[in-house]
Design a protein around this motif. Sequence first.
Motif, short mmCIF file in Angstrom:
data_model
loop_
_atom_site.label_atom_id
_atom_site.label_comp_id
_atom_site.label_asym_id
_atom_site.label_seq_id
_atom_site.Cartn_x
_atom_site.Cartn_y
_atom_site.Cartn_z
N LEU A 161 0.86 -1.19 0.00
CA LEU A 161 0.00 0.00 0.00
C LEU A 161 0.89 1.23 0.00
CD1 LEU A 161 -2.69 1.45 0.16
CD2 LEU A 161 -2.63 1.19 2.64
N PHE A 162 0.84 1.96 -1.10
CA PHE A 162 1.59 3.20 -1.24
C PHE A 162 0.61 4.36 -1.08
CE2 PHE A 162 4.01 0.29 -4.23
CZ PHE A 162 5.06 0.08 -3.34
N PRO A 163 0.56 5.01 0.06
CA PRO A 163 -0.52 5.96 0.34
C PRO A 163 -0.46 7.22 -0.52
CG PRO A 163 1.14 6.05 2.05
CD PRO A 163 1.49 4.88 1.19
N ALA A 164 -1.62 7.77 -0.78
CA ALA A 164 -1.72 9.06 -1.45
C ALA A 164 -1.37 10.16 -0.45
CB ALA A 164 -3.14 9.27 -1.99
N GLY A 165 -1.05 11.35 -0.99
CA GLY A 165 -0.84 12.51 -0.13
C GLY A 165 0.37 12.43 0.77
N LEU A 166 1.42 11.73 0.36
CA LEU A 166 2.61 11.58 1.20
C LEU A 166 3.23 12.93 1.54
CD1 LEU A 166 4.46 8.49 -0.29
CD2 LEU A 166 3.67 8.75 2.05
N ILE A 167 3.36 13.78 0.53
CA ILE A 167 3.93 15.11 0.73
C ILE A 167 2.93 16.17 0.29
CG2 ILE A 167 5.81 16.66 0.04
CD1 ILE A 167 7.54 14.10 -0.33
N ASP A 168 2.43 16.04 -0.92
CA ASP A 168 1.38 16.91 -1.45
C ASP A 168 0.03 16.25 -1.14
OD1 ASP A 168 -0.50 18.24 -2.97
OD2 ASP A 168 0.60 18.08 -4.85
N PRO A 169 -0.85 16.92 -0.38
CA PRO A 169 -2.12 16.28 -0.02
C PRO A 169 -3.02 15.95 -1.20
CG PRO A 169 -2.13 18.60 0.60
CD PRO A 169 -0.72 18.27 0.21
N ASP A 170 -2.75 16.55 -2.36
CA ASP A 170 -3.57 16.28 -3.55
C ASP A 170 -2.95 15.22 -4.46
OD1 ASP A 170 -5.52 18.21 -2.87
OD2 ASP A 170 -4.22 19.79 -3.67
N ASP A 171 -1.79 14.70 -4.08
CA ASP A 171 -1.09 13.75 -4.93
C ASP A 171 -1.66 12.34 -4.78
OD1 ASP A 171 1.10 12.39 -6.39
OD2 ASP A 171 1.59 11.69 -4.37
N VAL A 172 -1.96 11.71 -5.92
CA VAL A 172 -2.42 10.31 -5.90
C VAL A 172 -1.56 9.41 -6.79
CG1 VAL A 172 -4.82 10.94 -5.42
CG2 VAL A 172 -4.07 10.71 -7.80
N ASP A 173 -0.55 9.98 -7.44
CA ASP A 173 0.20 9.24 -8.46
C ASP A 173 1.62 8.88 -8.04
OD1 ASP A 173 -1.86 9.34 -10.43
OD2 ASP A 173 -1.35 11.43 -10.80
N ASN A 174 2.02 9.20 -6.82
CA ASN A 174 3.43 9.19 -6.43
C ASN A 174 4.21 7.94 -6.82
OD1 ASN A 174 2.53 7.37 -4.28
ND2 ASN A 174 1.92 9.19 -3.15
N TYR A 175 3.65 6.76 -6.60
CA TYR A 175 4.40 5.51 -6.78
C TYR A 175 4.52 5.06 -8.22
CZ TYR A 175 -0.15 3.26 -7.51
OH TYR A 175 -1.38 2.91 -8.01
N LYS A 176 3.71 5.60 -9.10
CA LYS A 176 3.55 5.02 -10.44
C LYS A 176 4.81 5.14 -11.30
CE LYS A 176 -1.38 6.03 -10.25
NZ LYS A 176 -2.48 6.83 -10.81
N GLN A 177 5.57 6.22 -11.11
CA GLN A 177 6.80 6.40 -11.88
C GLN A 177 8.04 5.97 -11.10
OE1 GLN A 177 4.45 9.31 -12.19
NE2 GLN A 177 3.73 8.01 -13.86
N LEU A 178 7.86 5.34 -9.93
CA LEU A 178 8.91 4.78 -9.07
C LEU A 178 9.70 5.81 -8.30
CD1 LEU A 178 10.52 1.90 -11.17
CD2 LEU A 178 8.42 1.88 -9.84
N LEU A 179 9.70 7.06 -8.73
CA LEU A 179 10.49 8.10 -8.07
C LEU A 179 9.61 9.32 -7.83
CD1 LEU A 179 13.29 9.19 -7.14
CD2 LEU A 179 13.63 9.98 -9.50
N TYR A 180 9.53 9.73 -6.56
CA TYR A 180 8.70 10.90 -6.21
C TYR A 180 9.34 11.62 -5.02
CZ TYR A 180 4.76 13.60 -4.36
OH TYR A 180 3.96 14.61 -3.89
N ARG A 181 9.75 12.86 -5.25
CA ARG A 181 10.33 13.69 -4.18
C ARG A 181 11.42 12.95 -3.41
NH1 ARG A 181 6.54 17.92 -2.63
NH2 ARG A 181 5.18 18.26 -4.43
N GLY A 182 12.25 12.23 -4.14
CA GLY A 182 13.34 11.49 -3.53
C GLY A 182 12.98 10.11 -3.02
N ILE A 183 11.72 9.71 -3.07
CA ILE A 183 11.28 8.39 -2.60
C ILE A 183 11.40 7.40 -3.74
CG2 ILE A 183 9.37 7.06 -1.63
CD1 ILE A 183 8.26 9.72 -0.54
N ARG A 184 12.12 6.30 -3.51
CA ARG A 184 12.31 5.24 -4.51
C ARG A 184 11.36 4.09 -4.19
NH1 ARG A 184 17.37 4.78 -7.05
NH2 ARG A 184 16.49 2.84 -7.86
#
Length: 250
Positions: free
Chosen positions: A55-78
């Motif tokens: 489970l890769f939660p939405a809103g990890l940094i940006d509360p409106d973000d739902v896509d973070n995990y899909k490209q494997l890299l988001y705001r330094g998160i692998r």
Amino acid sequence: MAHRADARFSYCLYVPDEIRQVCVYVHGTYRDAAVYRDQLSDFAIRHRVLVLCPLFPAGLIDPDDVDNYKQLLYRGIRFGLILLDMLEEIRARYDLANDRFMLGGFSGGAQFAHRFAYLHPGHVRALSLAAPGRVTLLDESLDWWSGIRNVEQLFGQIIDAGALRDMPIQLLIGANDDANITINRGDADWTPDENRAGSNRRQRLEALYLQYRQIGCDVSITVVPDCGHDWLPLRDATVRFFETSMQALD
């Protein structure tokens, strides 16, 4: 279960009495990880498969973000490395060998799964991709995530496209899953080459199919009749594919 290394992430499991193989299935944007776990539990029982659904939660940094995990890299998160850490945690808990695993995903989960397979092909035994909305072409003239030109800069490694030949690949989509999903400048994660693979999920999946065929992959594509953007009608074909991939090991 909370992931011990980073409790922002979690996972659910189905653990049979005896474990023969591991299957990872990744949720789409709705984060309904437990649904996939439950729907794969009969498969897990029949074939002694541990099913892991992260489970890769939405809103990890940006509360409106739902896509973070899909490209494997988001705001330094692998996110690919997070999945591998989860697997290490589970293997230690259940005393499992560090074998390759079956990997699948629906919609956004299929986006994650095929990009994970590009970067970590040595971990994937069989790959099932159901109706991804955005795809990464094996095109070195396009930047990530539309292509793979700058992968070494972003991830510190190169992609061995030939390694994909070591795993069977299943592409799945519903016959009615043909809505236009053209992405425009200003949309989240927009790239200039966003629509190079087509303007809907079916066209984009067929573009992947042709690329995989060209490099000699063992790839199939299945179009399920009377089905839109819904995983449940695709479930049986997914299970049959995983079963066939396991039989090849016997």
